[in-house]
Design a protein around this motif. Sequence first.
Motif, PDB file in Angstrom:
ATOM      1  N   THR A  62       0.843  -1.196   0.000  1.00  0.00           N
ATOM      2  CA  THR A  62       0.000   0.000   0.000  1.00  0.00           C
ATOM      3  C   THR A  62       0.875   1.242   0.000  1.00  0.00           C
ATOM      4  O   THR A  62       2.013   1.223   0.489  1.00  0.00           O
ATOM      5  N   TYR A  63       0.300   2.316  -0.527  1.00  0.00           N
ATOM      6  CA  TYR A  63       0.972   3.608  -0.514  1.00  0.00           C
ATOM      7  C   TYR A  63      -0.087   4.699  -0.386  1.00  0.00           C
ATOM      8  O   TYR A  63      -1.086   4.681  -1.108  1.00  0.00           O
ATOM      9  N   GLY A  64       0.111   5.610   0.551  1.00  0.00           N
ATOM     10  CA  GLY A  64      -0.741   6.781   0.656  1.00  0.00           C
ATOM     11  C   GLY A  64      -2.038   6.621   1.422  1.00  0.00           C
ATOM     12  O   GLY A  64      -2.853   7.541   1.436  1.00  0.00           O
ATOM     13  N   LEU A  65      -2.254   5.479   2.065  1.00  0.00           N
ATOM     14  CA  LEU A  65      -3.488   5.246   2.825  1.00  0.00           C
ATOM     15  C   LEU A  65      -3.167   5.131   4.308  1.00  0.00           C
ATOM     16  O   LEU A  65      -2.124   4.581   4.687  1.00  0.00           O
ATOM     17  N   SER A  66      -4.079   5.613   5.137  1.00  0.00           N
ATOM     18  CA  SER A  66      -3.866   5.553   6.585  1.00  0.00           C
ATOM     19  C   SER A  66      -4.056   4.125   7.097  1.00  0.00           C
ATOM     20  O   SER A  66      -4.731   3.306   6.480  1.00  0.00           O
ATOM     21  N   LYS A  67      -3.465   3.884   8.270  1.00  0.00           N
ATOM     22  CA  LYS A  67      -3.645   2.578   8.919  1.00  0.00           C
ATOM     23  C   LYS A  67      -5.118   2.340   9.236  1.00  0.00           C
ATOM     24  O   LYS A  67      -5.613   1.226   9.124  1.00  0.00           O
ATOM     25  N   GLY A  68      -5.816   3.393   9.613  1.00  0.00           N
ATOM     26  CA  GLY A  68      -7.243   3.275   9.906  1.00  0.00           C
ATOM     27  C   GLY A  68      -8.030   2.816   8.694  1.00  0.00           C
ATOM     28  O   GLY A  68      -8.905   1.951   8.811  1.00  0.00           O
ATOM     29  N   TYR A  69      -7.741   3.375   7.541  1.00  0.00           N
ATOM     30  CA  TYR A  69      -8.443   2.963   6.326  1.00  0.00           C
ATOM     31  C   TYR A  69      -8.114   1.507   5.992  1.00  0.00           C
ATOM     32  O   TYR A  69      -9.005   0.743   5.612  1.00  0.00           O
ATOM     33  N   LEU A  70      -6.876   1.136   6.155  1.00  0.00           N
ATOM     34  CA  LEU A  70      -6.475  -0.238   5.829  1.00  0.00           C
ATOM     35  C   LEU A  70      -7.117  -1.260   6.773  1.00  0.00           C
ATOM     36  O   LEU A  70      -7.279  -2.414   6.410  1.00  0.00           O
TER      37      LEU A  70
END
Length: 184
Positions: A62-70
């Motif tokens: 992944t690149y550019g996404l928050s841990k919360g979103y993931l």
Amino acid sequence: MVPNSASYFKALYRVATVINSSLNPQVVLQKVVEEVAGGLSAKACTLRLLDREGKRLLASATYGLSKGYLRKGEVELVKSRIDADVLSSGKPTGIKNVGADDRFQYPDAAKAEGLVSIMVAPLLVDRKPVGIVRVYTAEEREFSEDDQDFLMAVAHVAAIAIQNAKLHDALRNDFELLTQYNYQ
């Protein structure tokens, strides 16, 4: 910023270079998502591989996404029709506004993350789906044919890298077994 042919070629060149210099799949896949996001002037990118049952897509890079979103939940093909459609057709497709399209599994999480448009391309090995690469933008965007061609080119190269890494691991395991057998 609108991507152009030069940004596509530079990103594809950097992906090919890392694939040629590393057999570590995590290093390669991480570089793929970084370069795809940069080449398409996108906010984020993920590369997801199918699980053994072929029912879920597992985040591999992944690149550019928050841990919360993931951590929002699993991506299940029965609920994420955009991914199921791409995997069955073998062709890239986009969604102009994920908040207004029921093919996207997590529209509320995407809105909270500031994601508006996505484009998804299949990862194919021997014409069989093994995963997807997905690009996210922070603004509404109609992806061009050039954007789709670039993403498919990177997806093809990434699929080759995944296959090479699997073959390398299998060869290494066979060699280790042979070596152990010879020394007994």
